[in-house]
Design an enzyme around this catalytic site. Sequence first.
Site, short mmCIF file in Angstrom:
data_model
loop_
_atom_site.label_atom_id
_atom_site.label_comp_id
_atom_site.label_asym_id
_atom_site.label_seq_id
_atom_site.Cartn_x
_atom_site.Cartn_y
_atom_site.Cartn_z
N TYR A 191 0.84 -1.20 0.00
CA TYR A 191 0.00 0.00 0.00
C TYR A 191 0.87 1.25 0.00
O TYR A 191 1.84 1.33 0.75
CB TYR A 191 -0.89 0.03 1.25
CG TYR A 191 -1.74 1.27 1.29
CD1 TYR A 191 -2.95 1.30 0.60
CD2 TYR A 191 -1.33 2.42 1.95
CE1 TYR A 191 -3.74 2.43 0.59
CE2 TYR A 191 -2.12 3.56 1.94
CZ TYR A 191 -3.31 3.56 1.27
OH TYR A 191 -4.08 4.69 1.25
N TRP A 250 1.53 5.65 -1.55
CA TRP A 250 1.32 6.78 -2.46
C TRP A 250 2.42 6.93 -3.50
O TRP A 250 2.38 7.86 -4.28
CB TRP A 250 1.10 8.07 -1.67
CG TRP A 250 -0.37 8.30 -1.49
CD1 TRP A 250 -1.24 7.49 -0.81
CD2 TRP A 250 -1.16 9.35 -2.05
NE1 TRP A 250 -2.52 8.00 -0.91
CE2 TRP A 250 -2.50 9.15 -1.65
CE3 TRP A 250 -0.87 10.47 -2.84
CZ2 TRP A 250 -3.54 10.00 -2.02
CZ3 TRP A 250 -1.91 11.32 -3.20
CH2 TRP A 250 -3.23 11.08 -2.79
#
Length: 826
Positions: A165, A167
Amino acid sequence: MSKYQQQPLAMSRRRFLTGASALAAVPLFAGLWPKSALAEAISQALPQFVALRQAQKGILTGAHWGAFEAIVQDGKMVGVLPVKDDPYPNDLITMAPHQVHAENRIKYPMVRKSWLEGGPGSRTELRGNDEWVRVSWEKAIDLVGNEIVRLQKDHGPQSIYAGSYGWKSVGMLHNSRTLLQRLMNLSGGFLGYAGDYSTGAAQVIMSHVMGSMEVYEQQTAWPNVIDNSQLVILWGCNPMVTLKNSWNVPDHVGQTGFEALKKKGTRIISIDPVHSDSAKYVGAQWIAPRPYTDSAMLIGIAHTLLTEKLHNPDFLKTYTVGFDKFQAYLLGETDGTPKTAEWAADISGVDAEVLRQLARDMAKQRTMIMGGWGIQRQHHGEQQHWLLVTVAAMLGQIGLPGGGFGFSYHYSSGGSPTAKGGILSGISAGNAPKNSPTPIPVARIAECLTNPGKTIHFNGTDVTYPDVKMVYVAGGNTFHQHQDTNNLVKAWQRPETIVVNEPYWTATAKHADIVLPATTSYERNDLEMGGDYSQLYVFPMHQCVPPQHESRNDFDIFAALAAKLGVLDAFTEGKDETQWLKGMYDDMKLQARAARVALPPFDMFWESNNYIRFPIPQENKQWVRFADYRENPLLNPLGTPSGKIEIYSDAISKMEYLDCKGIPTWMPPHEWYRGPEAAKYPLSLNTAHPTNRLHSQLDNTPLRKKYAVADREAILIHPEDAKSRNITNGDLVRAFNDRGQILVGAIVSEDVRPGAVRISEGAWYDPADPSTPGSICKNGNVNCLTFDIGSSNLAQGNCGQMAQLEIEKYQGEVLKNTAHDVPAGA
Ligand SMILES: Nc1nc2c(c(=O)[nH]1)N[C@H]1C(S)=C(S)[C@@H](COP(=O)(O)OP(=O)(O)OC[C@H]3O[C@@H](n4cnc5c(=O)[nH]c(N)nc54)[C@H](O)[C@@H]3O)O[C@H]1N2
Ligand SMILES: Nc1nc2c(c(=O)[nH]1)N[C@H]1C(S)=C(S)[C@@H](COP(=O)(O)OP(=O)(O)OC[C@H]3O[C@@H](n4cnc5c(=O)[nH]c(N)nc54)[C@H](O)[C@@H]3O)O[C@H]1N2
Ligand SMILES: [Mo]
């Protein structure tokens, strides 16, 4: 032998992909720009192809913080210029040169000494505290590849957690997480995750209540809001900060919307324990509840609407189901407690008369409730958005111009009108093989690592944690994102092998066994959309500088692993970087043509250092969310079981969870100011997203000087709370609870309500003594203080925005902040 197999280190991928060396590409962009005439000419012929309205001094690229021209001299990035089209250029772009040339770049492939010497599983307690040994790329790829083969063979795909996970950076091709998953899908499968850290609770509850996630949907268009909304409620919503960065390249249109509301004088109310930058910018009325008590407030408001007959029974009857059950709860028919404004005031600390007035104002005016997401990153976080919808439904303005609710006005410019053109689709993770394991809820990772075989509830299903032997992270920062860092440190010792692709020595990289140095997005070519919801722009992301040190693009790292695992052709589809980008562009161009928008050929687009801006159809500027549902609920039903807004959900009720019932309910949270923990830990923590960072990204840049206090992450403390603890502005403060302790720097300010403190998420974890569990974090990583349980059995979202703590003036010896140092041997 393929191109990807064990290339000599000095060979950049671009060189063998395109035949033109990465270095050779630089002068083309760095020197005088001969193509501006070409750009002008195409621009005139094709208006959506925007000639840069500036000198074309630099190389056009983009980031989560915006599109910009990079100024490059002698192979170094030295400056940036925002694209002039950007209505709200973001300071964060000025950090791009520092991102490229950061001192804590990972320079070479490195392996943790004990792992290298003893193999998988060796001395895992030394993770984060071992020495590092430099190895060749060839050796590194061998080690990682062999480990994947061994685990797939001996333990199957559920033994490799490659959810990863995070960005990462923008770019449709160099998408680290997707590339990792693409490789893993081709080589036997992997354990992935469900949900996300952003909206874990809201996205699940909204799917039951509204039939869509709502948090990632286009919102009623800004021009419509500006024209029609008379009252805007920012409920736990700080858009002037959170709109700075987007998942794609931001269009920054959202800020212009708030600017217009301010100019028009539209009334705005901010409900937030902190007097936010947004509230100040728009001159909002500030209502400051006790943290984590929003559900009670909303229920109190609903009670007022009902008892003062300010609600809209026709709307409730036609468009919702289950209001009768909620009404019985409001009136106390089910539990003997009427949920009056006084009841809510007692819990939230907001005056009953303020709550009543809020209900009246909302009912009497066209009201848009803009809900942020921090309020759902909490225990029982599902209730907040369910109640925001319930109150909006009682007001009966959903589907009307400027009315109802919107849960993405603060994120990636929801409400920026949708353009007409083409949409880039990025490289895909491909299909999961048949035997792929069931994903785990993303924020349960530490529990999963620690408890193989344990079964948990999740949205009506059961999930059993597999025995994870390997974790692979590419484009995320687990040691930032996850709650209860000291617990994570222990959980992280369980797997036999941890591999991290990273540009920097983050805490996650420092706690790995094998680190592979990744390029930043400024060291490779890519394409990205601008405007997540508007799809307004297509930006080229030109390579600005060659890959630094021995870093490689994630694409090349995974391609090399694919070669090792015998799946190279499937991984690359025989295409190099340029071919991938041209293919994506051409698909997008075809869509644009179908929408009657003509675009130049790829080569011309690419060479001209220019971007595309698509036209916005007039009707999209006045688009109203749920107008079609309101118009005809039978023809346009919602995606819920009843086709209507579910104030009562039979599906949820049947799951029989005690922590998420059939109707939205106030339930005291796991920790709060009235829980038993409050005796020892009286302060309530707020972990808002940082103004001058994206999570942990850019903490290692000079921008830090702007926000660090006493060289640590800042803590916002109300003067009363500071005074009683003898803390003054600029003091070093120890913030602590039973889970951990961190050093922070005090900002004493009335911008936070008494009883609450704010420490933004994202400071890099830097334990004073990595060999002692729970030792103080010298940089102020707030997740040392948060707890790691799911929001409820329904959504299992994270509770990062909730924890009780105490603070004291720090009296110990001043500890040097080493969060951004490189580890021993590196
Ligand atoms: N307490 C608390 N915790 C929270 C939150 C909160 O509000 N409170 N918020 C949560 C939320 S909403 C989120 S989304 C998460 C965010 O958590 P993350 O997404 O993990 O945070 P980032 O700091 O963006 O981490 C991205 C990492 O990817 C690396 N990276 C960037 N580009 C590339 C690339 O091209 N290749 C590779 N290999 N790596 C790259 C960066 O250097 C960085 O280390 O945090 C969550 N955690
Ligand atoms: N500058 C910047 N922009 C970002 C990000 C970033 O890191 N930096 N991250 C991006 C990402 S991944 C996401 S998910 C979004 C996050 O968007 P959000 O989740 O909406 O952002 P937060 O800052 O966590 O919370 C928003 C507001 O909620 C308030 N709040 C917290 N707890 C409570 C409470 O109990 N009650 C009430 N009423 N209010 C409360 C906070 O004080 C804050 O002002 O932002 C995105 N944009
Ligand atoms: Mo997020």
